[in-house]
Scaffold this active site. Structure first.
Site, PDB file in Angstrom:
ATOM      1  CD  GLU A  92      -7.249   5.858  -4.290  1.00  0.00           C
ATOM      2  OE1 GLU A  92      -8.057   6.556  -3.730  1.00  0.00           O
ATOM      3  OE2 GLU A  92      -6.526   5.195  -3.487  1.00  0.00           O
ATOM      4  CG  ASP A 112      -3.145   7.104  -3.373  1.00  0.00           C
ATOM      5  OD1 ASP A 112      -4.319   6.676  -3.134  1.00  0.00           O
ATOM      6  OD2 ASP A 112      -2.143   6.934  -2.482  1.00  0.00           O
ATOM      7  CG  HIS A 164      -3.308   9.068   0.547  1.00  0.00           C
ATOM      8  ND1 HIS A 164      -3.904   9.769   1.331  1.00  0.00           N
ATOM      9  CD2 HIS A 164      -4.203   8.242   0.197  1.00  0.00           C
ATOM     10  CE1 HIS A 164      -5.120   9.369   1.866  1.00  0.00           C
ATOM     11  NE2 HIS A 164      -5.322   8.151   1.142  1.00  0.00           N
ATOM     12  CG  HIS A 167      -2.068   1.099   1.337  1.00  0.00           C
ATOM     13  ND1 HIS A 167      -1.991   1.764   2.457  1.00  0.00           N
ATOM     14  CD2 HIS A 167      -2.715   1.445   0.692  1.00  0.00           C
ATOM     15  CE1 HIS A 167      -3.123   2.861   2.143  1.00  0.00           C
ATOM     16  NE2 HIS A 167      -3.576   2.717   1.014  1.00  0.00           N
ATOM     17  CD  GLU A 219      -3.001   2.430  -3.001  1.00  0.00           C
ATOM     18  OE1 GLU A 219      -3.887   3.000  -3.116  1.00  0.00           O
ATOM     19  OE2 GLU A 219      -1.954   2.637  -2.434  1.00  0.00           O
TER      20      GLU A 219
END
Length: 289
Positions: A149, A68, A81, A39, A66
């Site tokens: 994301e 952002d 993020h 993450h 992962e």
């Protein structure tokens, strides 16, 4: 169940194109275990969403990371993020008069001046906020796979198209890479838009739609990715019973799991993936179960 689910996020999602693409096995551990995704990179051990964090994930042996994505004032896609620079950079010191320090209010050159590592540890002083282009090139260099994301799309009109254009320019929308990429968002409209613009791409919805709504999501997303505390064995089974846009059962990646007990619990639900700040802790737990 897991073997079926792995197929859904790897080869068969590409439909007829699957014959031209390599099989993608996202598992980091033994067969039958959920995929473990680092993450924001290995963010318990290096500053989140930085190149250092995905380098750390690679060194720990995890191929899935992962991140952002948001957009600067002058239209550059950057990996961070929060919609504010305040928590993870020294923006208050560098630009003291520009509160609330929103990403969208700063140019890419201004953000490049910031230290995105010292807040985490002096060892990471001088670490930069990467652009998405820089990030994708490091993911490629590390031979990693990406759960990307699109963050706060309501703040950045057209970010779906822009993100896909950059991914395409970097070669990540060809047959060789599609099995290594999932694009997700908390916005159902964004996930739907990505699917419509690039139907071969694997998509994921972040959240927990009600059971009654799930069939609608199955038209445009391949995965349902809820918080671990919001799911049950029954919910995961219900998701798996639905067929997604590529003719395969939907999958479930649960977030954010950082301890052994929770890892065992969600694995018992039959989830297909576990998103973790401490992927090594989760993998050790699953391997010992």
């Amino acid at each position: 169940m897991y073997a079926r689910a792995v197929a859904a996020t790897t080869t068969a999602i590409l439909g007829t194109a699957v014959l031209l693409t390599p099989t993608c096995d996202a598992r980091a551990g033994e067969a039958g275990e959920p995929t473990v995704i680092a993450h924001r990179g290995a963010s318990a051990y290096a500053p989140e969403n930085t190149l250092a964090s995905i380098d750390k994930a690679s060194k720990l042996g995890f191929s899935w990371v992962e991140n952002d994505v948001q957009r600067t004032k002058d239209g550059e896609l950057v990996v961070i993020h929060d919609d504010s620079l305040q928590r993870t950079t020294n923006v208050e010191d560098v630009f003291p008069g520009r509160a609330p320090w929103k990403v969208k209010d700063f140019t890419a050159a201004e953000i490049a001046r910031l230290d995105a590592g010292s807040w985490f540890s002096p060892a990471y002083a001088g670490t930069c906020v990467p652009t998405l282009k820089q990030y994708m090139r490091r993911v490629e260099h590390n031979h990693e796979k990406l759960l990307l994301e699109i963050k706060n799309p309501e703040l950045y009109p057209g970010i779906e198209q822009q993100t896909l254009k950059l991914l395409g320019n970097e070669g990540w929308l060809d047959g060789r890479h599609l099995g290594r990429l999932i694009v997700q968002s908390f916005s159902a409209d964004t996930v739907r838009t990505v699917h419509e613009l690039k139907p071969a791409l694997t998509t994921a919805y972040l959240g927990r739609p009600s059971v009654a709504e799930l069939h609608q999501y199955a038209g445009f997303t391949d995965l349902i990715n809820p918080s671990y505390g919001s799911i049950s064995n029954g919910y995961v089974s219900t998701v798996h019973a639905l067929t997604g846009p590529h003719g395969r059962p939907l999958e479930v990646f649960a977030w954010t799991v950082d301890d052994a007990a929770t890892a065992w619990k969600v694995a018992g639900y039959g989830v297909d993936g576990v998103i973790s700040n401490k992927p090594d802790v989760v993998r050790a737990a699953l391997d010992s179960d």
